[in-house]
Motif scaffolding. Structure first.
Motif, PDB file in Angstrom:
ATOM      1  N   GLU A  72      -9.338  -8.740   4.637  1.00 36.41           N
ATOM      2  CA  GLU A  72      -8.085  -8.939   5.360  1.00 36.41           C
ATOM      3  C   GLU A  72      -6.971  -8.072   4.780  1.00 36.41           C
ATOM      4  O   GLU A  72      -6.161  -7.513   5.530  1.00 36.41           O
ATOM      5  CB  GLU A  72      -7.690 -10.420   5.324  1.00 36.41           C
ATOM      6  N   SER A  73      -6.933  -7.941   3.461  1.00 37.70           N
ATOM      7  CA  SER A  73      -5.895  -7.091   2.838  1.00 37.70           C
ATOM      8  C   SER A  73      -6.014  -5.660   3.351  1.00 37.70           C
ATOM      9  O   SER A  73      -5.007  -5.021   3.665  1.00 37.70           O
ATOM     10  CB  SER A  73      -6.035  -7.101   1.315  1.00 37.70           C
ATOM     11  N   ASN A  74      -7.235  -5.162   3.426  1.00 42.33           N
ATOM     12  CA  ASN A  74      -7.442  -3.786   3.907  1.00 42.33           C
ATOM     13  C   ASN A  74      -7.055  -3.649   5.384  1.00 42.33           C
ATOM     14  O   ASN A  74      -6.452  -2.658   5.787  1.00 42.33           O
ATOM     15  CB  ASN A  74      -8.899  -3.358   3.695  1.00 42.33           C
ATOM     16  N   ASN A  75      -7.393  -4.664   6.176  1.00 44.31           N
ATOM     17  CA  ASN A  75      -6.996  -4.641   7.591  1.00 44.31           C
ATOM     18  C   ASN A  75      -5.479  -4.642   7.717  1.00 44.31           C
ATOM     19  O   ASN A  75      -4.902  -3.878   8.494  1.00 44.31           O
ATOM     20  CB  ASN A  75      -7.578  -5.858   8.325  1.00 44.31           C
ATOM     21  N   LEU A  76      -4.836  -5.513   6.924  1.00 45.47           N
ATOM     22  CA  LEU A  76      -3.376  -5.620   6.980  1.00 45.47           C
ATOM     23  C   LEU A  76      -2.730  -4.295   6.547  1.00 45.47           C
ATOM     24  O   LEU A  76      -1.769  -3.832   7.159  1.00 45.47           O
ATOM     25  CB  LEU A  76      -2.926  -6.786   6.080  1.00 45.47           C
ATOM     26  N   ALA A  77      -3.293  -3.697   5.507  1.00 43.98           N
ATOM     27  CA  ALA A  77      -2.731  -2.426   5.008  1.00 43.98           C
ATOM     28  C   ALA A  77      -2.830  -1.345   6.087  1.00 43.98           C
ATOM     29  O   ALA A  77      -1.841  -0.682   6.415  1.00 43.98           O
ATOM     30  CB  ALA A  77      -3.469  -1.992   3.741  1.00 43.98           C
ATOM     31  N   LEU A  78      -4.019  -1.160   6.631  1.00 48.15           N
ATOM     32  CA  LEU A  78      -4.212  -0.060   7.580  1.00 48.15           C
ATOM     33  C   LEU A  78      -3.542  -0.342   8.926  1.00 48.15           C
ATOM     34  O   LEU A  78      -2.820   0.504   9.457  1.00 48.15           O
ATOM     35  CB  LEU A  78      -5.709   0.223   7.794  1.00 48.15           C
ATOM     36  N   ARG A  79      -3.774  -1.540   9.446  1.00 43.38           N
ATOM     37  CA  ARG A  79      -3.199  -1.857  10.769  1.00 43.38           C
ATOM     38  C   ARG A  79      -1.686  -2.040  10.664  1.00 43.38           C
ATOM     39  O   ARG A  79      -0.926  -1.553  11.510  1.00 43.38           O
ATOM     40  CB  ARG A  79      -3.839  -3.128  11.344  1.00 43.38           C
ATOM     41  N   GLY A  80      -1.263  -2.751   9.611  1.00 40.58           N
ATOM     42  CA  GLY A  80       0.153  -3.068   9.471  1.00 40.58           C
ATOM     43  C   GLY A  80       1.006  -1.843   9.171  1.00 40.58           C
ATOM     44  O   GLY A  80       2.086  -1.678   9.739  1.00 40.58           O
ATOM     45  N   ALA A  81       0.516  -0.957   8.292  1.00 27.69           N
ATOM     46  CA  ALA A  81       1.309   0.233   7.939  1.00 27.69           C
ATOM     47  C   ALA A  81       1.266   1.254   9.069  1.00 27.69           C
ATOM     48  O   ALA A  81       2.264   1.915   9.359  1.00 27.69           O
ATOM     49  CB  ALA A  81       0.801   0.834   6.634  1.00 27.69           C
ATOM     50  N   THR A 174       0.816   5.215   0.708  1.00 26.02           N
ATOM     51  CA  THR A 174      -0.443   5.314  -0.047  1.00 26.02           C
ATOM     52  C   THR A 174      -1.042   3.915  -0.240  1.00 26.02           C
ATOM     53  O   THR A 174      -0.355   2.998  -0.709  1.00 26.02           O
ATOM     54  CB  THR A 174      -0.202   5.968  -1.422  1.00 26.02           C
ATOM     55  N   HIS A 175      -2.299   3.788   0.111  1.00 22.01           N
ATOM     56  CA  HIS A 175      -3.002   2.504  -0.029  1.00 22.01           C
ATOM     57  C   HIS A 175      -4.267   2.696  -0.851  1.00 22.01           C
ATOM     58  O   HIS A 175      -5.011   3.659  -0.637  1.00 22.01           O
ATOM     59  CB  HIS A 175      -3.393   1.939   1.350  1.00 22.01           C
ATOM     60  N   THR A 176      -4.505   1.788  -1.790  1.00 23.72           N
ATOM     61  CA  THR A 176      -5.767   1.849  -2.535  1.00 23.72           C
ATOM     62  C   THR A 176      -6.448   0.475  -2.574  1.00 23.72           C
ATOM     63  O   THR A 176      -5.805  -0.540  -2.862  1.00 23.72           O
ATOM     64  CB  THR A 176      -5.583   2.441  -3.960  1.00 23.72           C
ATOM     65  N   LEU A 213      -2.484  -8.583  -0.927  1.00 21.99           N
ATOM     66  CA  LEU A 213      -2.055  -7.212  -0.684  1.00 21.99           C
ATOM     67  C   LEU A 213      -0.717  -7.028  -1.377  1.00 21.99           C
ATOM     68  O   LEU A 213       0.232  -7.777  -1.110  1.00 21.99           O
ATOM     69  CB  LEU A 213      -1.919  -6.919   0.820  1.00 21.99           C
ATOM     70  N   TYR A 214      -0.667  -6.065  -2.302  1.00 24.25           N
ATOM     71  CA  TYR A 214       0.610  -5.700  -2.915  1.00 24.25           C
ATOM     72  C   TYR A 214       1.318  -4.770  -1.936  1.00 24.25           C
ATOM     73  O   TYR A 214       0.713  -3.824  -1.427  1.00 24.25           O
ATOM     74  CB  TYR A 214       0.369  -4.990  -4.255  1.00 24.25           C
ATOM     75  N   ILE A 215       2.580  -5.070  -1.659  1.00 24.00           N
ATOM     76  CA  ILE A 215       3.386  -4.233  -0.761  1.00 24.00           C
ATOM     77  C   ILE A 215       4.648  -3.832  -1.511  1.00 24.00           C
ATOM     78  O   ILE A 215       5.487  -4.696  -1.830  1.00 24.00           O
ATOM     79  CB  ILE A 215       3.750  -4.985   0.540  1.00 24.00           C
ATOM     80  N   LYS A 216       4.761  -2.563  -1.809  1.00 24.58           N
ATOM     81  CA  LYS A 216       5.916  -2.081  -2.576  1.00 24.58           C
ATOM     82  C   LYS A 216       7.220  -2.433  -1.851  1.00 24.58           C
ATOM     83  O   LYS A 216       7.278  -2.361  -0.617  1.00 24.58           O
ATOM     84  CB  LYS A 216       5.798  -0.556  -2.742  1.00 24.58           C
ATOM     85  N   LYS A 217       8.229  -2.771  -2.650  1.00 25.05           N
ATOM     86  CA  LYS A 217       9.539  -3.104  -2.055  1.00 25.05           C
ATOM     87  C   LYS A 217      10.007  -1.978  -1.158  1.00 25.05           C
ATOM     88  O   LYS A 217       9.948  -0.809  -1.546  1.00 25.05           O
ATOM     89  CB  LYS A 217      10.553  -3.308  -3.175  1.00 25.05           C
ATOM     90  N   GLY A 218      10.424  -2.302   0.033  1.00 28.51           N
ATOM     91  CA  GLY A 218      10.954  -1.288   0.948  1.00 28.51           C
ATOM     92  C   GLY A 218       9.897  -0.718   1.884  1.00 28.51           C
ATOM     93  O   GLY A 218      10.228  -0.069   2.877  1.00 28.51           O
ATOM     94  N   VAL A 219       8.616  -0.967   1.582  1.00 22.14           N
ATOM     95  CA  VAL A 219       7.541  -0.467   2.455  1.00 22.14           C
ATOM     96  C   VAL A 219       7.302  -1.505   3.556  1.00 22.14           C
ATOM     97  O   VAL A 219       7.227  -2.702   3.282  1.00 22.14           O
ATOM     98  CB  VAL A 219       6.252  -0.206   1.642  1.00 22.14           C
TER      99      VAL A 219
END
Ligand code: PLP
Length: 376
Positions: A72-81, A174-176, A213-219
Motif C-alpha cells: 500500500e505504501s508503494n501504491n500511495l507513493a506512486l499513485r499519490g505523487a 524521489t521515492h525509495t 510511508l514517509y512523506i517529506k514535509k512540503g511534498v
C-alpha cells in the motif's frame, strides 16, 4: 525443529511486538479518532510508535503515514505523487528490478496515460546513478528506486542517484522502497535525499498488515483511500493500533543493533558461501557486496519448486525467488543476467537476526542430499 530461511518473505514477530499488540487489543482497544479517554489512550500509544519509527529514519513523526503494508505504501507513493505532480510532467522513472507493488503500479499508471522509463543494470549486472540521471528530464514527475533488491540482496545506489537527480532536476519527487533495507542498513530520509520512503512491519519482526510511508514535509501525495481523513487525510480508515504498536516495539528493539547485526550477518554469509563453494553444481546469483541477509543461488538441473519442497521435507524453509510472485517466475533475475535453466533452479536463502551457523549447516546438509536425490 524447522530451519526458517525465508526472512525476506516475512519474519517472526519478536516478543516485544507480540506483547505490544496484545496490550493494544486487550487493555487499549479504543479508536484513536474517538474523543473520549479510551480514544486518547489509543492515540497516545500510536503516537509512541510513530515517534520511534520516525526517529529511526531521522524524520519528524508528522511525516509518517501508517498503511497496511509496503504494497500500500508503494501504491500511495506512486499513485499519490503522480496524481499531485503528474499533470504536466507525465513520465515516471523506475528501476527494472522493483517489487511487483511498484512495477505493477507503474504499469497501471502507464495504461492511464503516464509514460514509464525502466532503467536496467548494465552488462556487469550493476546499476549506475548516471543511467538514472540520463533517464530523467523536465517531463519526469517521479523516480522510484528500491534500496535492496528482495530477490538477490543487490544494493542499489539510491543515495548517489537521488543526490544527482535533486541537483539537476529539483522538481522530481524521489521515492525509495526500503522494505529489505530497513533495520538492516541505515535508512535516513535526508541522507538518502528521499521525498518518499516505503516501510513494512512484517519484514522487521513487527507483524503483518502494517507499514508506513514517509512523506517529506512540503511534498504532496494525493490520497488513494478516501473516507474519515485519518493520517492527515492521506490514508483514511481506522488505524490498526495493535499492529502499529507492534511495529514500533520491533523497531525500538532493532534500531540500536543495526551495525552489529550487519557484521554478524556478514560473517554468517561468509560461512554460507564457503560451505556452498565446497559443493558441486551450485552457482551464486547474489553479488559479493550485496546485503548479507539475502543469498540467491542456483542448484543446477534441479527445478526451484521441486528442490524447495525437498528441503521442506527436511524441515528447511527457503523460497524459490520472490514469495509474492507465488511460484511465478519474476523477470528480476533475468535483469541481473540470470536466465533459462539457471533462473529455473534459483533458490533464495534469507536470514534474520536469529539465524545461526548451525541452521545454515543444516540447510547445506539438506541441499547436499537434495542434489543427490532430487530428479529435475
Ligand atoms: N517491497 C519489497 C522490496 C518487498 O520485498 C515486499 C515484500 O516482499 C514488498 C515491497 C511488499 O511488502 P508488504 O508485504 O508489506 O506489502
Amino acid at each position: 525443529m524447522s530451519v526458517y530461511l525465508d526472512n525476506a518473505a516475512t519474519t517472526k514477530p519478536c516478543e516485544e511486538a507480540v506483547r505490544a499488540a496484545l496490550a493494544a487489543m486487550t487493555e487499549n482497544f479504543g479508536n484513536p479518532s474517538s474523543l473520549h479517554r479510551a480514544g486518547l489512550e489509543a492515540q497516545l500509544a500510536m503516537d509512541g510508535a510513530r515517534k520511534i519509527i520516525a526517529d529511526s529514519i531521522g524524520a519528524d513523526p508528522s511525516c509518517l503515514c501508517f498503511t497496511s503494508g509496503a504494497t500500500e505504501s508503494n501504491n500511495l507513493a506512486l499513485r499519490g505523487a503522480s496524481a499531485a505532480y503528474g499533470r504536466k510532467a507525465k513520465r515516471i522513472v523506475i528501476s527494472s528490478v522493483e517489487h511487483a507493488s511498484v512495477e505493477e503500479t507503474a504499469a497501471d499508471l502507464e495504461k492511464k496515460g503516464f509514460e514509464v522509463t525502466r532503467v536496467s543494470p548494465r552488462e556487469d549486472g550493476r546499476f549506475y546513478a548516471a543511467d538514472f540521471l540520463n533517464a530523467c528530464g523536465e517531463d519526469v514527475c517521479l523516480v522510484s528506486m528500491m534500496y535492496v533488491n528482495n530477490e538477490t540482496g543487490y544494493i542499489l545506489p539510491v543515495k548517489e542517484t537521488f543526490a544527482m537527480i535533486k541537483r539537476k532536476f529539483p522538481h522530481i519527487i524521489t521515492h525509495t522502497d526500503c522494505v529489505q533495507a530497513y533495520m538492516k542498513l541505515a535508512v535516513k530520509a535526508s541522507a538518502l535525499n528521499a521525498d518518499l520512503i516505503s516501510l513494512s512491519g512484517h519484514k522487521v519482526h513487527g507483524g503483518k498488515g502494517v507499514g508506513a510511508l514517509y512523506i517529506k514535509k512540503g511534498v504532496r501525495v494525493l490520497p488513494v483511500v478516501t473516507g474519515g481523513k485519518q493520517e492527515k487525510g492521506i490514508r483514511s480508515g481506522t488505524e490498526s493500533v495493535p499492529m502499529i504498536c507492534a511495529f514500533g516495539a520491533a523497531v525500538e528493539k532493532l534500531a540500536p543493533t543495526i551495525n552489529d547485526r550487519w557484521e554478524r550477518l556478514t560473517a554468517l554469509k561468509a560461512h554460507l558461501m564457503s560451505r556452498l563453494s565446497e559443493m558441486e553444481n551450485i552457482s551464486v546469483n547474489s553479488p559479493d557486496d550485496g546485503s548479507p541477509y539475502v543469498v540467491n543461488i542456483s542448484a543446477e538441473g534441479k527445478r526451484s519448486e521441486i528442490m524447495l519442497h525437498f528441503l521442506e521435507s527436511k524441515g528447511v524453509y527457503v523460497s524459490s525467488g520472490s514469495a509474492c510472485s507465488k511460484g511465478q517466475q519474476s523477470g528480476v533475475l533475468g535483469q541481473f543476467g540470470i536466465t533459462g535453466k539457471r533462473a529455473d533452479s534459483a533458490l533464495r536463502i534469507s536470514m534474520s537476526a536469529e539465524t545461526t551457523e548451525a541452521e545454515l549447516d543444516e540447510f547445506i546438509s539438506a541441499l547436499g542430499e537434495g542434489m543427490e536425490k532430487v530428479r529435475g
